[in-house]
Write a protein that holds these residues in place. Structure first.
Motif, mmCIF file in Angstrom:
data_model
loop_
_atom_site.group_PDB
_atom_site.id
_atom_site.type_symbol
_atom_site.label_atom_id
_atom_site.label_comp_id
_atom_site.label_asym_id
_atom_site.label_seq_id
_atom_site.Cartn_x
_atom_site.Cartn_y
_atom_site.Cartn_z
ATOM 1 N N GLU A 1 0.827 -1.204 0.000
ATOM 2 C CA GLU A 1 0.000 0.000 0.000
ATOM 3 C C GLU A 1 0.866 1.259 0.000
ATOM 4 N N TYR A 2 1.984 1.186 0.721
ATOM 5 C CA TYR A 2 2.917 2.309 0.754
ATOM 6 C C TYR A 2 3.691 2.410 -0.551
ATOM 7 N N ILE A 3 4.147 1.269 -1.049
ATOM 8 C CA ILE A 3 4.929 1.244 -2.287
ATOM 9 C C ILE A 3 4.102 1.769 -3.463
ATOM 10 N N ILE B 1 -0.616 5.232 0.546
ATOM 11 C CA ILE B 1 -0.411 5.887 1.826
ATOM 12 C C ILE B 1 0.329 7.184 1.545
ATOM 13 N N LYS B 2 -0.343 8.283 1.778
ATOM 14 C CA LYS B 2 0.146 9.594 1.362
ATOM 15 C C LYS B 2 0.969 10.251 2.464
ATOM 16 N N LYS B 3 2.073 10.860 2.071
ATOM 17 C CA LYS B 3 2.892 11.593 3.030
ATOM 18 C C LYS B 3 2.723 13.091 2.823
ATOM 19 N N HIS B 4 3.015 13.856 3.863
ATOM 20 C CA HIS B 4 2.950 15.314 3.745
ATOM 21 C C HIS B 4 4.236 15.976 4.227
ATOM 22 N N GLU B 5 5.246 15.141 4.488
ATOM 23 C CA GLU B 5 6.485 15.683 5.036
ATOM 24 C C GLU B 5 7.667 14.906 4.473
ATOM 25 N N ASN B 6 8.719 15.602 4.082
ATOM 26 C CA ASN B 6 9.929 14.935 3.625
ATOM 27 C C ASN B 6 10.660 14.298 4.798
ATOM 28 N N THR B 7 11.420 13.276 4.510
ATOM 29 C CA THR B 7 12.199 12.606 5.546
ATOM 30 C C THR B 7 13.676 12.951 5.396
ATOM 31 N N LEU B 8 14.414 12.714 6.473
ATOM 32 C CA LEU B 8 15.853 12.935 6.479
ATOM 33 C C LEU B 8 16.551 11.582 6.421
ATOM 34 N N VAL C 1 11.100 1.233 7.028
ATOM 35 C CA VAL C 1 10.621 -0.114 6.703
ATOM 36 C C VAL C 1 10.756 -0.372 5.206
ATOM 37 N N ASN C 2 10.380 0.609 4.408
ATOM 38 C CA ASN C 2 10.484 0.461 2.952
ATOM 39 C C ASN C 2 11.945 0.280 2.527
ATOM 40 N N ASP C 3 12.851 1.063 3.120
ATOM 41 C CA ASP C 3 14.282 0.937 2.796
ATOM 42 C C ASP C 3 14.807 -0.456 3.150
ATOM 43 N N LEU C 4 14.393 -0.966 4.309
ATOM 44 C CA LEU C 4 14.823 -2.296 4.732
ATOM 45 C C LEU C 4 14.384 -3.368 3.741
ATOM 46 N N LEU D 1 7.987 -8.795 8.090
ATOM 47 C CA LEU D 1 7.967 -7.405 7.652
ATOM 48 C C LEU D 1 7.184 -7.231 6.346
ATOM 49 N N ASN D 2 6.260 -8.139 6.052
ATOM 50 C CA ASN D 2 5.408 -7.948 4.887
ATOM 51 C C ASN D 2 4.279 -6.974 5.198
ATOM 52 N N TYR D 3 4.138 -6.614 6.462
ATOM 53 C CA TYR D 3 3.216 -5.563 6.871
ATOM 54 C C TYR D 3 3.888 -4.790 7.996
ATOM 55 N N PHE D 4 3.378 -3.603 8.302
ATOM 56 C CA PHE D 4 3.955 -2.815 9.369
ATOM 57 C C PHE D 4 2.850 -2.323 10.293
#
Length: 375
Positions: free
Chosen positions: A70-72, A76-83, A177-180, A192-195
């Protein structure tokens, strides 16, 4: 939205002497105490109804697993950049813990069918887990949904009625989680197929402003700051401290006076032309922190302290009374429609623009993930 029952563990409260201290410190102590026998991890997979009682409101949501796809797929929508650095830190923490100890907070449009299912899952039933947080005047309750048909009904409703959800808190955890998984696809078969997520509809969430304290040192006189502000805004002294009453109004708090700062329309139009959309935090960052105070590294500068809006103006006032080298700024909260539009358009809010309530506690429900130490 595809949601799943989770294999979880939770702390056995009878084994904890100081519950407040335990939950305050668990993000730092979990690695050392995870095998201490404090956590019950023999329960069957389930979905939880999560009820949070505060002084002013009772919140109801769901704790469940969300399919990583769902994230990939961008549902699942984000509103903030990550560091990147913060993502790396979270990955290392997950590897050390072999667990996720705090759900990502997701918001979704309110649906009557889902509300009815939530209510039907806890009315007249005893919670599996209850913990009181006296300092915050909150009680957190978890009701386990154990009947297979009841779980299927909730899953069916989310799949049919919630095509997308929005990250309210937990951008870095989601990205980590996505990076992992990108680096270690085999982890999908190891838990880790779900979070772990806490899902609340928008009507159950409260959006507050994220206010600021700024240390002006001995470099600035308040009259100089007001004079500079008068070039880009209408500055008016107000008799009493209060919250901002509208968008494009900032309240300035000093140790002996309060001011309403209303941005000039020409300044608003200038920023909107450059960025497409404009928020009070944009104007504050550009014209107060950068131009007037010369603060360029806004995200990490130690002179800036963040004050969540749920604490009201009292925290700001106390801080500047205790230390007169600080001044405070109060903002008008970002509205739900703006938040949704930004996320849907693939844009981001300025850092630290919103504070969502309720806040999810570390360590209430834990998702174990096998194989992360060797990942």
């Amino acid at each position: 939205m595809l949601i799943k029952p989770i294999h979880y563990s939770f702390p056995i409260l009878s084994k904890i002497k100081d519950k407040t201290l335990f939950f305050e410190q668990i993000k730092n102590t979990f690695t050392e105490i995870k095998n201490s026998g404090i956590f019950n991890d023999k329960a069957k997979k389930t979905i939880f109804i999560y009820r949070i009682k505060t002084k002013s409101k009772v919140y109801h949501g769901i704790i469940a697993g969300i399919d990583i796809q769902e994230y990939i797929k961008g549902k699942i929508k984000k509103h903030e950049n990550t560091l990147i650095k913060q993502e790396e830190n979270i990955i290392q923490l997950m590897k050390a813990r072999q667990a996720i100890i705090k759900p990502v907070l997701l918001a979704y449009p309110s649906k009557k069918k889902i509300k009815d299912l939530i209510v039907g899952s806890f009315l007249g039933k005893k919670p599996k887990f209850v913990i009181e947080f006296p300092k915050e005047h909150q009680i957190h309750e978890l009701f386990a949904v154990t009947k297979i048909q009841a779980i299927k009904d909730i899953q069916k409703a989310f799949k049919a009625q919630v095509p997308k959800a929005y990250i309210a808190d937990g951008h870095h955890r989601m990205a980590a989680v996505n990076d992992l998984l990108l680096a270690n696809p085999d982890l999908k078969s190891q838990g880790l197929n779900y979070f772990l997520c806490a899902l609340f509809d928008f009507n159950e969430l409260s959006i507050f402003s994220y206010n600021r304290l700024v240390h002006i040192l001995d470099l600035f006189d308040i009259d100089v700051i007001l004079a500079q502000l008068s070039k880009v805004a209408q500055v008016k002294k107000i008799p009493n401290a209060r919250q901002s009453s509208k968008k494009f109004e900032i309240i300035l708090f000093t140790s002996n006076a309060y001011y309403s700062i209303v941005w000039n329309k020409s300044i608003i139009a200038k920023v909107k032309k450059a960025k497409g959309i404009v928020f009070d935090i944009d104007l504050f960052n550009d014209y107060i922190l950068q131009e007037i105070m010369g603060i360029e590294d806004i995200r990490s500068n130690p002179r800036i302290t963040y004050v969540e809006g749920v604490k009201g103006t009292k925290t700001i006032i106390k801080s500047i009374k205790d230390n007169k080298e600080f001044i405070g700024f109060g903002f008008y909260p970002v509205k739900r429609g703006e938040f949704i539009k930004i996320a849907d358009d693939g844009k981001v809010l300025p850092p630290k623009s919103t504070w969502f309530e309720p806040r999810i506690k570390n360590g209430l429900v834990i998702q174990h993930i096998e194989g992360l130490l060797s990942a």
